[in-house]
Design a protein around this motif. Structure first.
Motif, mmCIF file in Angstrom:
data_model
loop_
_atom_site.group_PDB
_atom_site.id
_atom_site.type_symbol
_atom_site.label_atom_id
_atom_site.label_comp_id
_atom_site.label_asym_id
_atom_site.label_seq_id
_atom_site.Cartn_x
_atom_site.Cartn_y
_atom_site.Cartn_z
ATOM 1 N N VAL A 38 0.827 -1.207 0.000
ATOM 2 C CA VAL A 38 0.000 0.000 0.000
ATOM 3 C C VAL A 38 0.862 1.257 0.000
ATOM 4 O O VAL A 38 0.662 2.167 -0.818
ATOM 5 C CB VAL A 38 -0.941 -0.013 1.224
ATOM 6 C CG1 VAL A 38 -1.599 1.349 1.418
ATOM 7 C CG2 VAL A 38 -1.998 -1.095 1.056
ATOM 8 N N ARG A 42 1.988 4.004 -3.451
ATOM 9 C CA ARG A 42 1.392 5.330 -3.576
ATOM 10 C C ARG A 42 2.201 6.227 -4.504
ATOM 11 O O ARG A 42 3.408 6.052 -4.663
ATOM 12 C CB ARG A 42 1.306 5.979 -2.177
ATOM 13 C CG ARG A 42 0.270 5.318 -1.293
ATOM 14 C CD ARG A 42 0.277 5.837 0.131
ATOM 15 N NE ARG A 42 -0.760 5.171 0.917
ATOM 16 C CZ ARG A 42 -0.903 5.271 2.229
ATOM 17 N NH1 ARG A 42 -0.056 6.027 2.921
ATOM 18 N NH2 ARG A 42 -1.876 4.624 2.851
ATOM 19 N N ARG A 407 -8.131 -1.294 8.044
ATOM 20 C CA ARG A 407 -8.468 -0.802 6.706
ATOM 21 C C ARG A 407 -7.400 -1.189 5.677
ATOM 22 O O ARG A 407 -7.645 -1.143 4.467
ATOM 23 C CB ARG A 407 -8.649 0.716 6.745
ATOM 24 C CG ARG A 407 -9.125 1.335 5.430
ATOM 25 C CD ARG A 407 -9.471 2.811 5.569
ATOM 26 N NE ARG A 407 -10.746 2.966 6.271
ATOM 27 C CZ ARG A 407 -10.843 3.413 7.513
ATOM 28 N NH1 ARG A 407 -9.763 3.737 8.200
ATOM 29 N NH2 ARG A 407 -12.025 3.525 8.088
ATOM 30 N N LEU A 408 -6.224 -1.560 6.143
ATOM 31 C CA LEU A 408 -5.173 -1.988 5.217
ATOM 32 C C LEU A 408 -5.627 -3.160 4.349
ATOM 33 O O LEU A 408 -5.130 -3.346 3.241
ATOM 34 C CB LEU A 408 -3.910 -2.371 5.998
ATOM 35 C CG LEU A 408 -3.052 -1.200 6.475
ATOM 36 C CD1 LEU A 408 -1.991 -1.674 7.456
ATOM 37 C CD2 LEU A 408 -2.390 -0.506 5.287
ATOM 38 N N GLU A 411 -7.201 -1.493 1.497
ATOM 39 C CA GLU A 411 -6.177 -0.777 0.725
ATOM 40 C C GLU A 411 -5.353 -1.750 -0.113
ATOM 41 O O GLU A 411 -4.953 -1.439 -1.233
ATOM 42 C CB GLU A 411 -5.275 0.007 1.675
ATOM 43 C CG GLU A 411 -5.967 1.125 2.424
ATOM 44 C CD GLU A 411 -5.540 2.497 1.945
ATOM 45 O OE1 GLU A 411 -4.916 2.590 0.868
ATOM 46 O OE2 GLU A 411 -5.827 3.474 2.651
ATOM 47 N N PRO A 414 -8.275 -3.601 -3.020
ATOM 48 C CA PRO A 414 -9.386 -2.667 -3.252
ATOM 49 C C PRO A 414 -10.483 -3.223 -4.144
ATOM 50 O O PRO A 414 -11.659 -2.880 -3.975
ATOM 51 C CB PRO A 414 -8.694 -1.462 -3.903
ATOM 52 C CG PRO A 414 -7.424 -2.015 -4.489
ATOM 53 C CD PRO A 414 -6.998 -3.104 -3.567
ATOM 54 N N GLY A 428 -8.381 9.339 2.768
ATOM 55 C CA GLY A 428 -7.600 8.133 2.509
ATOM 56 C C GLY A 428 -6.174 8.238 3.006
ATOM 57 O O GLY A 428 -5.675 9.319 3.327
ATOM 58 N N ALA A 436 -3.494 4.050 7.186
ATOM 59 C CA ALA A 436 -4.850 3.576 6.892
ATOM 60 C C ALA A 436 -5.881 4.689 6.863
ATOM 61 O O ALA A 436 -7.077 4.433 7.038
ATOM 62 C CB ALA A 436 -5.251 2.526 7.917
#
Length: 505
Positions: A38, A42, A407-408, A411, A414, A428, A436
């Motif tokens: 994650v 980015r 929440r990872l 992520e 998805p 986000g 997260a």
């Protein structure tokens, strides 16, 4: 058995490469690997923003993986993409260990050392991890190889400079690689005591100081984020036992390892016994240090220092000192080579033993080899959570994560959460510079959730009360208790997925 010097590191590297690729796709990333995928995936502004707030200690690793993840995209499974650098690094490390054993003892000892490193279950475990520790080990191995080269010819400044670069790379990938310098300092002192050449200690000190200066900015930033490791506890005797068994094995394998290492540590260059004459370094620099001066400090000092320091400020995790295997493996390789030489000179006896001894060691480690390749060798299985959501989601579904770090999962996977609304999310992870994301204030979560007919809840199977103590998590739990009924719970490795349906008013 004659072995080409050139073939020694190549054979070890190929063995490590094949071992690393065998079972590299387990079908899931565990949470730390999900963090790698994650954060490193980015866009650079979001990645840089994240490192300013969290995980700066792994920043160089994330930046290294960033172009690979962005370039490959969805063409290769995510878990494979992030593990390939570790597989390649392990192959490089195995070649380096073999080269060290070859220089310090002999070609057969080097070959056995490289194969022992490549086949060690703890090494394979990290070869198949999308985390930086295999890369750290490779950099430390290269630094150790360069140190052996530098002590053989201490006047070569370029070798010392390359050594400093290798140490800097290791520390940039993980700051605790600085512990390798303590081991190398002992080796240098032994070299100096044996007449290792004028100024050998000062040359090493300059190279080490240059490496530490290069790492200082990262160390300063990471110090400000030291709260990230506040969860670590003081290690005790169970951790020491686990470290020994993880690195050296259990039962018969442990006994064999201890015996062979003891044999190896009494071996000198060209297969002689310690204390016999050995070649002197060029330029009258004295006799370079032998296998014991390299292997013992590197195998023992880093984990010992980390255990001791962690009694004051807990920092201990055995993965932080994976590179200590680069001390154990050459000693083990030297012991295997010496055990073969102790047998009668009858050609077939030695030839058979040369193949049988390492094969027996490998065979004894096969159960552990298989275990580290299973999904349950890691703490959790986020992909299983994603599959549950993907197979049962409906339009209008919402999801809540308890706590937000879970929440990872979304992520990292998805596509499985597409169409499922994250009711508590405000910003986000990339935009907020966090792992997260940032959540809505506790008082706004109910309005955001609205009248969602179904809510998925992702958490640990039995989360500790302290993990759910925030006002936001309390608000989520209150909403579920007052307005929803739990329909079902599915437990997978490390997670519980609960489905709630709205209760008619």
């Amino acid at each position: 058995m004659r072995i080409s010097d050139r073939a020694v590191p190549i054979t070890a590297a190929l063995a490590a490469l094949l071992g690393g690729l065998w079972g590299v796709r387990r079908g899931s990333m565990w949470q730390d690997e999900a963090t790698t995928y994650v954060v490193a995936g980015r866009a650079l502004p979001g990645l840089w923003r994240t490192l300013g707030n969290v995980d700066a200690v792994h920043g160089c690793y994330y930046l290294l993986l960033h172009p690979l993840i962005r370039l490959v995209g969805d063409a290769v499974p995510a878990e494979v993409v992030i593990r390939i650098p570790s597989v390649l690094a392990t192959a490089v490390a195995a070649a380096g260990v073999a080269a060290v054993g070859r220089r310090l003892v002999s070609a057969p000892a080097g070959l056995y050392a490289g194969l022992a490193y490549a086949a060690a279950p703890v090494v394979v475990f990290h070869a198949q991890e999308g985390r930086p520790y295999a890369l750290v080990a490779a950099a430390v191995v290269e630094a150790t190889r360069l140190l052996a080269e530098a002590l053989h010819a201490p006047s070569r400044r370029t070798t010392w400079a390359r050594y400093g670069v290798a140490i800097a790379v290791a520390c940039l990938l993980n700051l605790l690689a600085v512990l390798a310098l303590a081991a190398h300092a002992v080796t240098v002192l032994v070299a100096a005591a044996r007449g290792g050449g004028k100024g050998v200690a000062s040359r090493w000190a300059c190279a080490a100081a240059g490496a530490l200066l290069a790492v200082l900015p990262v160390a300063w930033t990471a110090f400000g984020q030291r709260g990230q490791v506040a969860w670590l506890e003081r290690p005790g005797l169970p951790e020491v036992k686990a470290l020994v068994t993880r690195f050296a094995g259990t039962g018969v394998l442990l006994v064999a390892t201890v015996v062979l290492v003891a044999l190896g540590l009494t071996t000198n260059r060209e297969g002689g016994v310690a204390g016999t004459a050995a070649g002197r370094a060029p330029g009258g620099a004295g006799r370079p240090p032998g296998i014991a001066a390299f292997a013992v400090p590197l195998a023992l000092l880093p984990p010992t220092l980390l255990l001791v320091v962690s009694q004051i400020h807990p920092l201990y995790q055995d993965r932080y000192v994976l590179f200590s295997m680069a001390g154990l493996a050459p000693a083990l390789g030297a012991g295997l080579a010496r055990a073969v030489r102790l047998l009668p000179r009858t050609g077939w006896v030695r030839a058979a033993a040369a193949l049988a001894l390492p094969a027996l060691m490998l065979g004894a480690s096969l159960p552990d080899q298989a275990a580290v390749r299973r999904i349950d060798s890691r703490p959790d299985d986020p992909a299983a959570v994603a599959r549950i959501i993907e197979s049962s989601r409906r339009p209008g579904d919402a999801v809540l994560f308890l706590p937000s770090i879970r929440r990872l999962v979304a992520e990292a996977y998805p596509a499985s959460f597409r169409g499922v609304r994250d009711a508590a999310l405000r910003t986000g992870g990339a935009a907020s510079g966090t792992l997260a994301g940032r959540e809505l204030p506790a008082g706004e979560i109910a309005a955001s959730l609205g009248a969602a007919p179904r809510v998925w809840v992702v958490s640990r199977p039995h989360p500790a009360p302290a993990d759910l103590s925030s006002s936001r998590d309390s608000a989520k739990r209150l909403l579920l208790r007052e307005s929803y009924r739990r329909e079902r719970t599915v437990r997978v490795l490390g997670y519980a997925v609960r489905l709630y349906t709205r209760v008619s008013p």
